[in-house]
Design a protein around this motif. Structure first.
Motif, PDB file in Angstrom:
ATOM      1  N   HIS A  77       0.857  -1.191   0.000  1.00 27.58           N
ATOM      2  CA  HIS A  77       0.000   0.000   0.000  1.00 27.58           C
ATOM      3  C   HIS A  77       0.892   1.240   0.000  1.00 27.58           C
ATOM      4  O   HIS A  77       1.935   1.265   0.660  1.00 27.58           O
ATOM      5  N   ARG A  78       0.461   2.254  -0.761  1.00 25.21           N
ATOM      6  CA  ARG A  78       1.066   3.585  -0.654  1.00 25.21           C
ATOM      7  C   ARG A  78       0.020   4.478  -0.014  1.00 25.21           C
ATOM      8  O   ARG A  78      -1.031   4.752  -0.622  1.00 25.21           O
ATOM      9  N   GLY A  79       0.298   4.860   1.223  1.00 28.17           N
ATOM     10  CA  GLY A  79      -0.742   5.551   1.981  1.00 28.17           C
ATOM     11  C   GLY A  79      -1.925   4.615   2.149  1.00 28.17           C
ATOM     12  O   GLY A  79      -1.797   3.508   2.659  1.00 28.17           O
ATOM     13  N   ARG A  80      -3.104   5.018   1.626  1.00 26.54           N
ATOM     14  CA  ARG A  80      -4.292   4.171   1.700  1.00 26.54           C
ATOM     15  C   ARG A  80      -4.546   3.423   0.395  1.00 26.54           C
ATOM     16  O   ARG A  80      -5.478   2.624   0.307  1.00 26.54           O
ATOM     17  N   ASP A  81      -3.730   3.695  -0.612  1.00 27.30           N
ATOM     18  CA  ASP A  81      -3.962   3.089  -1.918  1.00 27.30           C
ATOM     19  C   ASP A  81      -3.260   1.738  -2.017  1.00 27.30           C
ATOM     20  O   ASP A  81      -2.098   1.588  -1.612  1.00 27.30           O
ATOM     21  N   SER A 134       3.225   0.561   3.084  1.00 26.45           N
ATOM     22  CA  SER A 134       2.890  -0.516   4.022  1.00 26.45           C
ATOM     23  C   SER A 134       3.043  -1.859   3.318  1.00 26.45           C
ATOM     24  O   SER A 134       2.556  -2.038   2.199  1.00 26.45           O
ATOM     25  N   ASN A 183       1.742  -6.281   9.611  1.00 23.92           N
ATOM     26  CA  ASN A 183       2.162  -5.261   8.654  1.00 23.92           C
ATOM     27  C   ASN A 183       3.263  -4.392   9.234  1.00 23.92           C
ATOM     28  O   ASN A 183       3.508  -4.377  10.443  1.00 23.92           O
TER      29      ASN A 183
END
Length: 645
Positions: A171-175, A214, A229
């Motif tokens: 994940h990048r941030g929430r994406d 993440s 994570n």
């Protein structure tokens, strides 16, 4: 026969007939309890038992057979590197609390009662676990192209130890990042790594690539194991660590000094973590680590070595800087006398050449200095008294005094003095007396001291008498060069010619060689002698304890076998029931004795023992004989119900 109460149980006991007491070979099956995640059949012959790390493993071996089978649990390692500490367990139930991943593998239950082949069943135990993932970052900067374009690529590598294999998501941030979702991102699993390592590749970094990433590791909630994570923050300042040691290399100190090693970080983002390691794998117990400073109070020679500061922030490779601590020491001062090498004499003669050599182990060797005295007065090298010294960088350091054309006036005491230039260490002085009474050594074994017969567990002294002046060091070794000495070494030194062995064991039986060393004596062909050591020990027998059940009126045969004993001749045995002597005799050619009860009655129930004796003691086989039937739990019935075979 299934019984449901005390009255029926009494009836069944009275109705036991000949068929119930027939000898039958063993059968076995394995049942499980504890915290199983899943149990499934594998290839129709073996079950797989899945359990989460930290839970309790409990396997029960259900057996049938008469006489009562002996049970043994064994395990094959889950991998070649595993070591199973308890290699066998002689209980029906195998219980392992808080099972660990290395305890997974194939467990076997083996039952045997001497009838037919042993019965064996196995079950494979699979331990599931998931560790926290770890993200490491590697960056590369390409060559400048046409002076205005360059590419900077970052690799984020996520690894988590697990069983079953782990799955990763990024994940990048929430994406959520997936292959093809972003032209600047590639997600792949390189073929050259083991497991399911996932690498996130960021090509030609863009402003939006500086973000929080993440990595989520998952085993799909098997055994109730939740996802793990980790988050890594990538910025335009992210860099691998760099450090600096604020100390010299090497550091030369005296024993008893306090040594402090200081390490500082000079770069790295995130902020690196500092740690210290030593060449001996572990830091000294009394060492103190505070931040980047390692303090070694009252240092000893054993604590000398290479100490390294390691900085890690999971970006690039860890940074490592090392320094060597040298602790000054002088030890093992020795001498030897060499008669004229051009003649075959082993002694000292007027008019011939004599060399006195002095050897010392020094740390550091380059600081070692030697001096010579004759009868307490300092000597200098001359035409007839030649003083030489080996390369000061070579250890152990050696100095020689050559006396050419020995005269009567040369007799006296010569002293070799060793010191370190750095000071702080006491000097070593070695006196060597040269006189008309200086004679080469002779070595003998005292009368009655070989062969030496002792009992296992005793303390024994092997002795060789050495004569001559000066008396040399005696070197002890096994005549069989492959066999180690009692302390595990291949050779032991003795200054009085005595080798003392505490708690002697049977493995120490054999021939021991004593020989003169060149040290502290003449540098001539060694004199040697051999001492024979014979260790007696009581018989080892089997079985040590065996429970035997047989029907009334039927025969019971008990067999006691000698595995090893010394002396192995003139072994005597005694069979007893309680304190009553049943039979006694001596072993002839056989290594076993048997006693048979032709027709078992209630008076014949009890504890039968067979004592096997030699000069060193006795070994005992014990047989518990009864006519009681076996009671077995049946896992197919309600708890508490029983059946009789």
């Amino acid at each position: 026969v299934i019984t449901w109460g005390w009255t029926r149980c009494r009836v069944v006991e009275l109705q036991l007939g000949v068929q119930d007491l027939l000898e039958t070979p063993p059968t076995v099956r394995i049942v499980h309890s504890g915290h199983a995640c899943n149990v499934e059949e594998e290839r129709h012959t073996e079950r797989v038992y899945t359990i989460r790390e930290g839970e309790t493993l409990e396997l029960t071996c259900l057996v049938t057979g008469h006489p009562r089978p002996q049970i043994r649990w064994t395990k094959t390692a889950g991998s070649v590197s595993d070591r199973f500490q308890d290699s066998s367990v002689f209980n029906e139930t195998l219980h392992i609390s808080k099972i660990q991943r290395h305890q997974g593998g194939r467990y076997y239950c083996k039952a045997e009662n001497g009838l037919g082949s042993p019965a064996i069943k196995s079950i494979r135990v699979d331990v599931y676990y998931l560790d926290d993932p770890l993200v490491t970052v590697h960056q590369s900067v390409g060559e400048a192209k046409e002076q205005f374009y360059y590419e900077r690529t970052v690799f984020l590598r996520c690894v988590a130890n697990s069983n079953p294999p782990v799955r990763y998501s990024w994940h990048r941030g929430r994406d959520v990042l997936s292959q093809g979702s972003d032209k600047g991102v590639e997600i792949y699993e390189p073929f050259f790594t083991q497991g399911e390592t996932k690498i996130l590749k960021l090509k030609n970094l863009r402003p939006q690539d500086y973000a929080n990433y993440s990595c989520i590791a998952s085993v799909r909630n098997v055994c109730g194991i939740s996802d793990r994570n980790i988050v890594f923050k990538l910025t335009n300042k992210t860099a691998s660590p760099s450090i600096k040691l604020l100390v010299e290399d090497p550091i030369v100190v005296n024993p008893g000094q306090t040594v402090s090693l200081v390490c500082i970080t000079t770069g790295g983002e995130p902020n690196p973590t500092l740690s210290w390691v030593s060449s001996s794998d572990s830091l000294p117990e009394k060492s103190v680590v505070k931040g980047g400073t390692l303090t070694l109070p009252a240092i000893t020679s054993d604590e000398a070595g290479v100490y390294s500061c390691v900085a890690s922030n999971n970006v690039g490779n860890p940074a490592k800087k090392s320094t060597t601590i040298v602790v000054r020491a002088l030890k093992k001062g020795r001498f030897w006398i060499t008669p004229d090498p051009y003649h075959n004499d082993d002694n000292i003669q007027i008019g011939r050449e004599v060399k006195i050599s002095c050897q010392v182990e020094a740390t550091p060797p380059e600081e070692l200095t030697f001096g010579w005295l004759k009868n307490g007065r300092a000597m200098r090298s001359s035409e007839r008294m030649v003083i030489t010294q080996t390369d000061p960088d070579i250890s152990p350091g050696t100095t020689n005094l050559d006396i050419i054309d020995l005269k009567f006036t040369d007799f006296g005491t010569y002293t070799c003095v060793a010191a370190l230039k750095g000071g702080g260490i006491p000097e070593i002085s070695i006196d060597v007396n040269i006189s008309s009474t200086t004679v080469p050594p002779n070595l003998t074994v005292p009368r009655g001291k070989s062969p030496l017969v002792v009992r296992e567990g005793d303390t024994v002294e092997l002795e060789c008498l050495v004569s001559g002046k000066p008396k040399p060091i005696i070197l002890w070794s096994r005549a069989d060069k492959e066999a180690p000495m009692p302390d595990g070494s291949l050779q032991a030194e003795s200054y009085d010619g005595v080798l003392r062995i505490v708690n002697v064991s049977r493995e120490m039986t054999g021939s021991y060689r004593c020989q003169t060393s060149q040290f502290n004596g003449f540098n001539v062909k060694p004199r040697e002698a051999v001492v024979e050591l014979i260790v007696q020990y009581p018989p080892s027998v089997e079985p040590v304890l065996l429970e035997m059940r047989q029907g009334l009126g039927r025969p019971v045969a008990m067999n006691c076998r000698v595995l090893r004993a010394h002396p192995s001749r003139v072994l005597r045995y005694e069979w007893r029931l309680g304190n009553r002597l049943l039979h006694a005799g001596h072993f002839d050619q056989s290594d076993e004795t048997e006693y048979t009860v032709k027709s078992l009655n209630r008076e014949g129930w009890g504890e039968y023992t067979c004592d096997v004796n030699n000069e060193a003691g006795a070994g005992r086989c014990t047989f518990l004989v009864t006519g009681k039937e076996y009671l077995m739990k049946d896992p197919m019935l309600h708890t508490g119900n029983r059946f009789l075979r």
